[in-house]
Design an enzyme around this catalytic site. Sequence first.
Site, PDB file in Angstrom:
ATOM      1  N   ILE A   1       0.853  -1.193   0.000  1.00  0.00           N
ATOM      2  CA  ILE A   1       0.000   0.000   0.000  1.00  0.00           C
ATOM      3  C   ILE A   1       0.889   1.244   0.000  1.00  0.00           C
ATOM      4  CG2 ILE A   1      -1.946   1.152   1.114  1.00  0.00           C
ATOM      5  CD1 ILE A   1      -2.442  -1.439   2.708  1.00  0.00           C
ATOM      6  N   CYS A   2       0.630   2.135  -0.951  1.00  0.00           N
ATOM      7  CA  CYS A   2       1.218   3.479  -0.887  1.00  0.00           C
ATOM      8  C   CYS A   2       0.069   4.462  -1.089  1.00  0.00           C
ATOM      9  CB  CYS A   2       2.366   3.643  -1.897  1.00  0.00           C
ATOM     10  SG  CYS A   2       1.899   3.512  -3.615  1.00  0.00           S
ATOM     11  N   GLY A   3       0.368   5.710  -1.396  1.00  0.00           N
ATOM     12  CA  GLY A   3      -0.724   6.678  -1.497  1.00  0.00           C
ATOM     13  C   GLY A   3      -1.711   6.318  -2.597  1.00  0.00           C
TER      14      GLY A   3
END
Length: 150
Positions: free
Chosen positions: A65-67
């Site tokens: 998960i990133c932005g």
Amino acid sequence: MKLGIAADHGGFTLKEEVKAWLVSTGHEVKDFGAHHYDQFDDYPDFVIPLAKAVSSGEVKYGIAICGSGVGASIGANKVTGVRAALIHDSFSAHQGVEDDDMNMICLGGRVIGVKIAEELISAFLNAKFIGAERHKRRLDKIKAIEEERL
Ligand code: RB5
């Protein structure tokens, strides 16, 4: 089935929520970080170790998960044997496994909330690679690219 999870600051809150849900539903989860919120951290520092663990078989599936989920997906796919995709719809969450043997799901912590993430991850984890000749043929063409790089 052992799972791995990783996030930068853009995905940190969603990672913590998803991890708590996975553990509460009986999954074994290895957390590759970040282990605290740091607005200056970089997603490759967490996503690449997770991708390597998927590639080696240390964990069966990865959740990165990133932005946006974009950087996580780009980084993860650089690791040989990883088939990662940015997924924000339930059709792709299961079809990516059924047809493409996807072994990492990438999510955008600034795009979706925890309930959608849970639905997508459930679809991902419950799906099975169909393994039809046409699917294997396509994956073999991707493996050939990986072998060229070695
Ligand atoms: C970090 O601010 C952000 O760029 C990152 O989390 C991600 O969205 C990259 O794809």
